[in-house]
Write an enzyme that holds these catalytic residues in place. Structure first.
Site, short mmCIF file in Angstrom:
data_model
loop_
_atom_site.label_atom_id
_atom_site.label_comp_id
_atom_site.label_asym_id
_atom_site.label_seq_id
_atom_site.Cartn_x
_atom_site.Cartn_y
_atom_site.Cartn_z
N ASP A 93 0.83 -1.11 0.08
CA ASP A 93 -0.16 -0.06 -0.20
C ASP A 93 1.00 1.41 -0.04
O ASP A 93 1.75 1.56 0.82
CB ASP A 93 -0.85 -0.04 1.33
CG ASP A 93 -2.02 0.96 1.20
OD1 ASP A 93 -2.26 1.30 0.24
OD2 ASP A 93 -2.57 1.04 2.43
N ASP A 115 2.84 5.13 -5.53
CA ASP A 115 1.88 6.44 -5.28
C ASP A 115 2.89 7.71 -5.74
O ASP A 115 3.66 7.92 -4.75
CB ASP A 115 1.44 6.18 -3.92
CG ASP A 115 0.80 7.60 -3.57
OD1 ASP A 115 0.56 8.43 -4.51
OD2 ASP A 115 0.35 7.90 -2.54
N GLY A 190 -7.66 8.58 7.41
CA GLY A 190 -7.85 8.51 8.77
C GLY A 190 -9.14 8.62 9.41
O GLY A 190 -10.08 8.62 8.72
N GLY A 233 -8.83 5.68 1.39
CA GLY A 233 -9.52 6.71 2.55
C GLY A 233 -11.12 6.27 2.65
O GLY A 233 -11.82 7.14 2.92
N ASN A 275 -10.29 0.60 0.08
CA ASN A 275 -9.21 0.61 1.34
C ASN A 275 -9.79 1.05 2.35
O ASN A 275 -10.31 1.92 2.63
CB ASN A 275 -7.99 1.47 0.83
CG ASN A 275 -7.30 0.92 -0.26
OD1 ASN A 275 -7.66 0.25 -0.80
ND2 ASN A 275 -6.08 1.70 -0.60
N ILE A 276 -9.66 -0.04 3.47
CA ILE A 276 -10.30 0.36 4.75
C ILE A 276 -9.07 -0.17 5.82
O ILE A 276 -9.02 -1.25 5.85
CB ILE A 276 -11.51 -0.50 4.88
CG1 ILE A 276 -12.42 -0.15 4.07
CG2 ILE A 276 -12.22 -0.16 6.40
CD1 ILE A 276 -13.99 -0.79 4.11
#
Ligand code: G3H
Ligand code: 13P
Ligand code: ZN
Length: 331
Positions: A93, A115, A190, A233, A275-276
């Site tokens: 990730d 990324d 977050g 997120g 994504n969690i």
């Protein structure tokens, strides 16, 4: 060089194809320790869902990349032992360099994210292509990112969100050869995804966030029809966990996430990976805080990590069944 294929892991290609055709999204859950891994795998086995086990560079530093790799290998056996050979991806990730992606590929990861979203466009293209060229030699799939999420992306930070520009996606995808694309349409990382002034309040005083930019998603889908899209997120920040944390000595202020209905809607589109991470952190923290307050004499880690793991499993099953729609998709 270790091939993920020898570890029983799979890349994302086939599962993304099925997810787009089936109108659901694959859960991508972050893990840093054994209890999170056990909760993720037992939830996905029990509800027959494919799963992406995600490792951030923070997780690598915390737990050691080799140990995490062996845990993922163990996860494959663990699932089989529970009677279901669900497809499991081991994914990096927010990889922030070619070297990090290469190191993960060389040691058995089946998928990596590079990324480069914070870089100037041409540099993002060049870095992403370099990772793709290396990864594809070993049939490892690659996620790129265009557009910047607000908040902190691991070691990549950004104060403001820059939505993905739909006019760039064809060029990016064709020049880099990426297998999937993470986009920015209003989610962020977050437990405080929006500032209170960006939200309204409902009658109970709970913050209601601004809606995701489904118009941008639709425009992106028009440009690259059927191409796998990823949402980062995507925690919903369940207010029941926030409440347990705050009534048991915690201090989470103005915590707000993405409403589950919006994620459900996104999962029906070309969004095929969601994504969690933060929701799992909240579930574990809520349980541990509650147990410490209710049983101050307890000092056996199994007595607080065990119930935290059970709560996590419940949360992950809920995500697969009611939010992402991935439950019941593995025979
Ligand atoms: O996107 C970030 C993930 O939630 C991972 O967070 O860097 O604290 O492990 P972390
Ligand atoms: P959350 O902080 O919303 O859980 O997002 C996690 C994520 O995007 C990991 O890459
Ligand atoms: Zn992310």
């Amino acid at each position: 060089m270790i091939s993920y294929k020898d570890l029983g892991l799979v890349n994302t290609r086939e599962m993304f194809k099925k997810a787009i055709e089936g109108g659901y999204a694959i859960p991508a859950f972050n893990f840093n320790n054994m209890e999170q891994m056990q909760a993720i795998i037992s939830a996905c086995v029990e509800c027959s869902s494919p799963v992406i086990l995600q490792v951030s560079s923070g997780a690598r530093n915390y737990a050691n990349q080799t140990l995490l790799r062996y845990m993922a290998q163990g996860a494959v056996e663990f699932a089989k032992e529970m009677g279901k050979n669900i497809p499991i991806v081991l994914h990096l990730d927010h990889g922030n360099s070619f070297e990090l992606c290469k190191s993960c590929i060389d040691m058995g990861f089946s998928s990596v994210m590079i990324d480069g979203s914070h870089l100037p466009y041409d540099e993002n293209v060049a870095l992403t292509k370099k990772v793709v060229d290396y990864a594809h030699q070993f049939d490892v799939t690659v996620e790129g990112e265009l557009g910047v999420l607000a908040g902190v992306e691991d070691e990549v930070s950004s104060e403001v969100a820059h939505y993905t520009r739909p006019e760039e996606v064809i060029d990016f995808v064709s020049k880099t050869g990426v297998d999937s694309l993470a986009i920015s349409i209003g989610t962020s990382h977050g437990a405080n995804k929006f500032k209170p002034e960006q939200c309204t309040r409902n009658e109970d005083g709970i913050l209601v966030p601004p809606p995701l930019r489904f118009d941008i998603l639709a425009e992106i889908e028009k440009q690259i029809p059927g191409f796998p899209i990823v949402l980062h997120g995507s925690s919903s920040v369940p207010q029941e966990y926030v409440k347990i944390i705050n009534t048991h000595g915690g201090a989470l202020k103005d915590a707000v996430g993405i409403p589950e209905e919006e994620l459900r809607k996104a999962a029906k589109s070309a969004v095929c990976k969601i994504n969690i991470d933060s929701d799992g952190r909240l579930a574990m923290t809520a349980m541990v805080r509650k147990i410490f307050v209710d049983n101050p004499a307890e000092f056996d880690p199994r007595k607080y990590l065990g119930p935290a793991r059970e709560e996590l499993k419940k949360l992950y099953m809920h995500k697969c069944v009611n939010v992402l729609g991935s439950a019941g998709t593995v025979e």
